[in-house]
Design an enzyme around this catalytic site. Sequence first.
Site, PDB file in Angstrom:
ATOM      1  N   ASN A  95       0.805  -1.225   0.000  1.00  0.00           N
ATOM      2  CA  ASN A  95       0.000   0.000   0.000  1.00  0.00           C
ATOM      3  C   ASN A  95       0.837   1.273   0.000  1.00  0.00           C
ATOM      4  OD1 ASN A  95       0.832  -0.721   2.618  1.00  0.00           O
ATOM      5  ND2 ASN A  95      -0.811   0.458   3.578  1.00  0.00           N
ATOM      6  N   ASN A 278      -9.214  -1.332  10.650  1.00  0.00           N
ATOM      7  CA  ASN A 278      -9.959  -2.114   9.671  1.00  0.00           C
ATOM      8  C   ASN A 278      -9.384  -3.530   9.641  1.00  0.00           C
ATOM      9  OD1 ASN A 278     -11.692  -2.758   7.565  1.00  0.00           O
ATOM     10  ND2 ASN A 278     -10.439  -1.791   5.995  1.00  0.00           N
ATOM     11  N   ASP A 305      -0.005  -5.739  12.468  1.00  0.00           N
ATOM     12  CA  ASP A 305      -0.708  -4.973  11.434  1.00  0.00           C
ATOM     13  C   ASP A 305      -0.302  -3.496  11.518  1.00  0.00           C
ATOM     14  OD1 ASP A 305      -2.325  -4.878   9.191  1.00  0.00           O
ATOM     15  OD2 ASP A 305      -4.129  -4.383  10.314  1.00  0.00           O
TER      16      ASP A 305
END
Length: 417
Positions: A95, A278, A305
């Site tokens: 990302n 998320n 994460d």
Amino acid sequence: MTTLLKSATIIDTSSPYHQQQKDILITDGIITKIEDSIENNNYQVVALDNLHVSCGWFDTSVSFGEPGYEERENIKNGLDVAAKSGFTSVAVNANSNPVIDNKAAVEFLRNKANGFATNLYPIAALTQNSKGIDMAELYDMQQSGAIAFADYNKPVANDNLMKIALLYAQNFDGLVFSFPKNNSIAGEGIANEGVNSTKLGLKGSPTLAEHIQIARDLYLLEYTGGKLHIPTISTTKSVELIKEAKKKGLQVTCSVAIHHLTLSDDELHGFDSNYKVNPPLRTKADLKSLIKGIKSGVIDIITSDHNPIDIEQKKLEFSEAKDGTIGLESAFGAINSVLNLQDFIENLTSKPKSVFGLENHSIKENSKAEITLFNPEHNYTFTRADILSTSKNSAFLDKKLKGKAYGIYANNQLILK
């Protein structure tokens, strides 16, 4: 260089010295001697309070920003943070800007990580620009060093595209990720749909959105074969679905983020955007089920994460803030606060390495030294001073944690906090 680790308690079920306190001598990156006591012969000596060591920890979901979002975190600082947080390896998400969706981009990441103690393994995008429309150049990217394929935190809505990806990746034993979220069901939800979202007036994202996507992917996997990884599951039902799929013999693995094991949606009452993640934080009942999933072996991997977000996109109203929390620095202290060391250490070491086809270096003589150093009994409150990342968006600020990483020995380098 020769390094001597003094009085280290070894936590490694694959080692003949498991749960024993030993001196460990490392010469030129190789463990040359493990004994009750080794005399110091002008070695570099590491003698730390309540020193414990394990095989090097592997974080399978880390975002650094570079290229394109260096204001969030660059690769150099990110790898330094990872090392001082106890991680000898990290898998870096795609990302960035541009997205890591081609051979040259994968090689860029690998080249930027040369010479660091912590190994960087790229997770390349599954689809071009992570838009979920056309499949990316999976084989070429794997040949350049990508270890898996994922559109980070973006579900692939096109059923046929996911089917084709699972079929195609089998030609080179590729590992395909599928983010567990159905956007049609989740809609504009920003918090777990339930009592708290109703009380707080926040748009709810139902757990059904996660379950439908996982069920779809498991049906596709059953049809196609291949290997599927479902990252950062967050609900009771998700654990049950994956448990049943494993009983069927499907090659499915999954991970859970540390904040989903330790924090519930009760945290949202202060509208602190650091808790906007998320998938969203779920209920305390979900937390218990996820912890049970770790202990029972259904959940394979625990990840931080780690997702740095700059202050301009995070310090906003809850509804406007970008999803994500950093997690490398707080990872061990958070998970060690809710699980016993024996219950989770393999989920940071041998299990994730097995999922990604990487070698796990046991702590024994003549083995490569890839070691994490830590103290499992250190109690403290996690504050801003503990944050080493460029971005400061931590969901664990002011939380009481137990256990602290000292650093790592890997790639013939000793890195201590």
